[in-house]
Write an enzyme that holds these catalytic residues in place. Structure first.
Site, PDB file in Angstrom:
ATOM      1  N   CYS A 141      13.659  10.939   7.160  1.00  0.00           N
ATOM      2  CA  CYS A 141      13.653  10.375   8.511  1.00  0.00           C
ATOM      3  C   CYS A 141      14.997  10.604   9.199  1.00  0.00           C
ATOM      4  O   CYS A 141      15.069  10.640  10.414  1.00  0.00           O
ATOM      5  CB  CYS A 141      13.309   8.902   8.448  1.00  0.00           C
ATOM      6  SG  CYS A 141      14.220   8.029   7.192  1.00  0.00           S
ATOM      7  N   GLU A 163       9.741  15.440  15.829  1.00  0.00           N
ATOM      8  CA  GLU A 163      10.089  15.361  14.418  1.00  0.00           C
ATOM      9  C   GLU A 163       9.211  16.347  13.646  1.00  0.00           C
ATOM     10  O   GLU A 163       7.992  16.183  13.593  1.00  0.00           O
ATOM     11  CB  GLU A 163       9.853  13.947  13.893  1.00  0.00           C
ATOM     12  CG  GLU A 163      10.243  13.797  12.448  1.00  0.00           C
ATOM     13  CD  GLU A 163      10.086  12.374  11.932  1.00  0.00           C
ATOM     14  OE1 GLU A 163      11.085  11.791  11.497  1.00  0.00           O
ATOM     15  OE2 GLU A 163       8.952  11.851  11.970  1.00  0.00           O
ATOM     16  N   GLU A 185      10.426   1.143  10.139  1.00  0.00           N
ATOM     17  CA  GLU A 185      11.454   2.170   9.939  1.00  0.00           C
ATOM     18  C   GLU A 185      10.736   3.494  10.161  1.00  0.00           C
ATOM     19  O   GLU A 185       9.894   3.887   9.360  1.00  0.00           O
ATOM     20  CB  GLU A 185      12.047   2.050   8.536  1.00  0.00           C
ATOM     21  CG  GLU A 185      13.376   2.765   8.397  1.00  0.00           C
ATOM     22  CD  GLU A 185      13.186   4.211   8.009  1.00  0.00           C
ATOM     23  OE1 GLU A 185      13.191   5.067   8.937  1.00  0.00           O
ATOM     24  OE2 GLU A 185      13.030   4.488   6.828  1.00  0.00           O
ATOM     25  N   LYS A 195       0.849  -1.191   0.000  1.00  0.00           N
ATOM     26  CA  LYS A 195       0.000   0.000   0.000  1.00  0.00           C
ATOM     27  C   LYS A 195       0.886   1.243   0.000  1.00  0.00           C
ATOM     28  O   LYS A 195       1.494   1.590   0.996  1.00  0.00           O
ATOM     29  CB  LYS A 195      -0.930   0.040   1.217  1.00  0.00           C
ATOM     30  CG  LYS A 195      -2.103   0.948   0.901  1.00  0.00           C
ATOM     31  CD  LYS A 195      -2.645   1.824   1.971  1.00  0.00           C
ATOM     32  CE  LYS A 195      -1.812   2.805   2.655  1.00  0.00           C
ATOM     33  NZ  LYS A 195      -1.650   4.100   1.937  1.00  0.00           N
TER      34      LYS A 195
HETATM   35  P1  NAI Z   1       1.889   7.981   8.291  1.00  0.00           P
HETATM   36  O1  NAI Z   1       2.717   7.160   9.201  1.00  0.00           O
HETATM   37  O2  NAI Z   1       0.461   8.221   8.677  1.00  0.00           O
HETATM   38  O3  NAI Z   1       1.846   7.328   6.822  1.00  0.00           O
HETATM   39  C1  NAI Z   1       2.768   6.381   6.328  1.00  0.00           C
HETATM   40  C2  NAI Z   1       1.985   5.241   5.662  1.00  0.00           C
HETATM   41  O4  NAI Z   1       1.188   4.589   6.643  1.00  0.00           O
HETATM   42  C3  NAI Z   1       1.019   5.704   4.569  1.00  0.00           C
HETATM   43  O5  NAI Z   1       1.012   4.749   3.522  1.00  0.00           O
HETATM   44  C4  NAI Z   1      -0.306   5.693   5.287  1.00  0.00           C
HETATM   45  O6  NAI Z   1      -1.403   5.542   4.436  1.00  0.00           O
HETATM   46  C5  NAI Z   1      -0.148   4.494   6.195  1.00  0.00           C
HETATM   47  N1  NAI Z   1      -1.048   4.468   7.353  1.00  0.00           N
HETATM   48  C6  NAI Z   1      -1.526   5.526   8.044  1.00  0.00           C
HETATM   49  N2  NAI Z   1      -2.341   5.105   9.033  1.00  0.00           N
HETATM   50  C7  NAI Z   1      -2.380   3.749   8.968  1.00  0.00           C
HETATM   51  C8  NAI Z   1      -3.050   2.734   9.720  1.00  0.00           C
HETATM   52  N3  NAI Z   1      -3.863   3.031  10.726  1.00  0.00           N
HETATM   53  N4  NAI Z   1      -2.836   1.438   9.390  1.00  0.00           N
HETATM   54  C9  NAI Z   1      -2.022   1.117   8.370  1.00  0.00           C
HETATM   55  N5  NAI Z   1      -1.372   2.033   7.602  1.00  0.00           N
HETATM   56  C10 NAI Z   1      -1.551   3.340   7.910  1.00  0.00           C
HETATM   57  O7  NAI Z   1       2.615   9.359   8.075  1.00  0.00           O
HETATM   58  P2  NAI Z   1       1.983  10.733   7.492  1.00  0.00           P
HETATM   59  O8  NAI Z   1       0.674  10.988   8.160  1.00  0.00           O
HETATM   60  O9  NAI Z   1       2.021  10.695   6.018  1.00  0.00           O
HETATM   61  O10 NAI Z   1       3.059  11.791   7.984  1.00  0.00           O
HETATM   62  C11 NAI Z   1       3.013  12.272   9.314  1.00  0.00           C
HETATM   63  C12 NAI Z   1       4.390  12.372   9.876  1.00  0.00           C
HETATM   64  O11 NAI Z   1       5.016  11.099   9.884  1.00  0.00           O
HETATM   65  C13 NAI Z   1       5.358  13.267   9.125  1.00  0.00           C
HETATM   66  O12 NAI Z   1       5.188  14.612   9.423  1.00  0.00           O
HETATM   67  C14 NAI Z   1       6.662  12.723   9.612  1.00  0.00           C
HETATM   68  O13 NAI Z   1       6.975  13.270  10.873  1.00  0.00           O
HETATM   69  C15 NAI Z   1       6.413  11.238   9.773  1.00  0.00           C
HETATM   70  N6  NAI Z   1       6.884  10.448   8.617  1.00  0.00           N
HETATM   71  C16 NAI Z   1       8.045   9.745   8.739  1.00  0.00           C
HETATM   72  C17 NAI Z   1       8.545   9.061   7.652  1.00  0.00           C
HETATM   73  C18 NAI Z   1       9.822   8.291   7.703  1.00  0.00           C
HETATM   74  O14 NAI Z   1      10.468   8.143   6.690  1.00  0.00           O
HETATM   75  N7  NAI Z   1      10.202   7.744   8.818  1.00  0.00           N
HETATM   76  C19 NAI Z   1       7.872   9.098   6.357  1.00  0.00           C
HETATM   77  C20 NAI Z   1       6.631   9.834   6.347  1.00  0.00           C
HETATM   78  C21 NAI Z   1       6.181  10.475   7.446  1.00  0.00           C
END
Ligand code: NAI
Ligand code: MG
Length: 491
Positions: free
Chosen positions: A296, A393, A262, A187
């Site tokens: 990240c 972050e 990660e 996904k």
């Molecule tokens: P997120 O963690 O919500 O999204 C990442 C993935 O998880 C997306 O594909 C999303 O659809 C999925 N997801 C979200 N809720 C889920 C659930 N309940 N069950 C399964 N999958 C789910 O991150 P978001 O909202 O895009 O960004 C928020 C913050 O997260 C950013 O501001 C940043 O601080 C952090 N982030 C960190 C990343 C990294 O590389 N470690 C990458 C992206 C965001």
């Protein structure tokens, strides 16, 4: 002051918007779609199928068939490698389409996207080479037995990825999973669904059998959540926010799925006065502003030795003011937009909070222009360890300067965080460099460099920055089960 260049019209044709299930493009079970945007303009660029629990179930069934029956589970390991090599070649051959669309949908500068896509091909080639080198061992057990181990695929793996490196994150997860013989239901992030679909097209062209690679786009709370709770998914590999990982950890508890994470970071980047200062300024700049801070591993806590602080901040601010923020398709642009309105608002919220809590805004802090989601490169000085801008972050172009006096004090403060993804140190003193590398709690440590990530070296976090290691040989552990076979030897 950073200036916004006018966004250009540049629209690579968007050919795929549906799910890829069992090597067919299919609409959502309920016909649902969601809009995806160009973050440089805020305009809608496509409507993409929004996955439901029924779509996830269909994809999981296809993956299960692929992993239990031929041709995938009967295929020689070397032939899995050949398919991965073929896919890497196709990525190179389609690099222009992939990088244009990556920039259009994510706001990455075109140069960064080209670098990412070259990295995707390299990652797939690296794991192609692993496919026929995943070996067990013979074990010298007591008694008249022959014991050996087999490394077998985990089975159906669910992979959930974020928007900051859409194609690169896909490759980090596809490469080892496919080399090890698993079948995938991925996904992609809802902000950046498009390049994964091109990768799906190329995977079919490479010859991956039906059901081996499935792509279901959609929201995390629906499609993502359905993947995490599905009883026939063996493993979830996730990259994204810590809070989402906590939800997934709970959601996967009932089925005791394997999980790897990660997650984020608040990485300490430490500058000693004995460093090559110009290199360190350059490095600290790249550490925080690369991809607008949406990494990240971003070097967001900048520890600067007190006696160097004024000179260092001045040099950094001069560079920040000169950064070209604007249209990601223009090769002269150095920083594109943040990925979404939500991310831009989050960043500007932290800027306001930093000022409210008493940090000194040295430069930046404003939105650039009124179209798209651009934010100025921002520096806060006089930051205290407990301020929100120093603990959370931000995932944007905002750095907190934290002065320090000596090594021990710096180390204690650098480790005072629940994150542990990356860390860096700039010094000419090898003792300081190696003591820091040994004692800082982080999965990656850079000495006199930053953001050097290679597909051959393990990558992941200590503490709440994650579980498990991607990249390198280490990633094979995430995608294999270890089986012990014992045979009685009758003399
Ligand atoms: P997120 O963690 O919500 O999204 C990442 C993935 O998880 C997306 O594909 C999303 O659809 C999925 N997801 C979200 N809720 C889920 C659930 N309940 N069950 C399964 N999958 C789910 O991150 P978001 O909202 O895009 O960004 C928020 C913050 O997260 C950013 O501001 C940043 O601080 C952090 N982030 C960190 C990343 C990294 O590389 N470690 C990458 C992206 C965001
Ligand atoms: Mg989220």
């Amino acid at each position: 002051m950073a200036t916004a260049t006018a966004p250009r019209k540049s629209t690579p044709a968007i050919k795929q918007t549906k799910h890829l299930i069992n090597n067919e493009w299919v609409a959502s079970s309920d016909g649902g779609k969601f809009e995806t945007f160009n973050p440089a303009t805020g305009e809608v660029i496509a409507e993409v199928s929004a996955g439901t629990a029924a779509d996830i179930d269909r994809a999981v069934k296809a993956a299960r068939r692929a992993v239990e029956t031929g041709p995938w589970n009967k295929m020689d390991a070397a032939d899995r490698g050949r398919l991965l090599f073929k896919l890497a070649e196709l990525v190179d051959a389609n690099a222009e389409e992939l990088s244009m669309l990556e920039s259009l949908n994510s706001g990455k500068t075109i140069g960064d996207s080209q670098g990412d896509i070259a990295g995707v091909a390299n990652c797939l080639r690296y794991y192609a080479g692993w496919a026929d080198k995943i070996e067990g061992r013979t074990v010298p057990v007591r008694g008249n037995f022959l014991s050996y181990t087999l490394r077998q695929p985990v089975g159906v793996v669910g992979q959930i990825i974020p928007w900051n490196f859409p194609c690169a994150m896909l490759a980090w997860k596809w490469g080892p999973a496919l080399a090890c013989g698993n079948a995938i239901v991925m996904k992609p992030a809802e902000q950046t669904p498009l390049t994964a679909l091109i990768m799906g097209r190329l995977a079919m062209e490479a010859g991956f059998p039906a059901g081996v690679i499935n792509l279901v786009n959609g929201m995390g709370e629906t499609a993502g959540a359905a993947l995490c709770t599905h009883p026939d998914v063996d493993k979830i590999a996730f990259t994204g926010h810590v809070d989402t990982a906590k939800i997934i950890q709970k959601a996967t508890a009932d089925t005791l799925k394997r999980t790897s994470y990660e997650l984020g970071g608040k990485s300490p980047n430490v500058i000693f006065a004995d460093a090559n200062i110009d290199d360190a300024v350059e490095g600290a700049f790249h550490a925080i502003y690369f991809h607008g801070g949406q990494c990240c591993t971003a070097g967001s806590r900048l520890f600067v030795e007190e006696k160097l602080r004024d000179e260092f901040v001045e040099k950094l601010a001069k560079k920040a003011k000169g950064r070209r923020v604007g249209d990601p398709m223009d090769p002269a642009t150095q920083q594109g937009p943040q990925v979404s309105q939500e991310q831009m608002d989050k960043i500007l919220g932290y800027v306001a909070l930093g000022q409210k809590q008493g940090a000194k805004l040295v430069t930046g802090g404003q939105r650039v222009g009124d179209r798209g989601f651009f934010v100025e490169p921002t520096i806060f000085d006089g930051v205290k360890d407990e301020m929100a801008i120093a603990t959370d972050e931000i995932f944007g172009p905002v750095v907190s300067v934290l002065p320090f006096k000596n090594f021990d004090e710096m180390l204690e403060r650098a480790n005072r965080t629940h994150y542990g993804l990356a860390a860096a140190i700039w010094t000419k003193d090898i003792d300081k460099a190696h003591l820091y590398a040994k004692q800082v709690k982080a999965g990656t440590v850079w000495v006199n460099c930053y953001h050097v990530v290679d597909t051959t070296t393990p990558f992941g976090g200590f503490k709440m920055s994650g579980h498990g290691r991607e990249n390198g040989e280490a990633a094979l552990d995430l995608y294999t089960e270890l089986k012990t076979v014992t045979v009685k030897l009758n003399p």
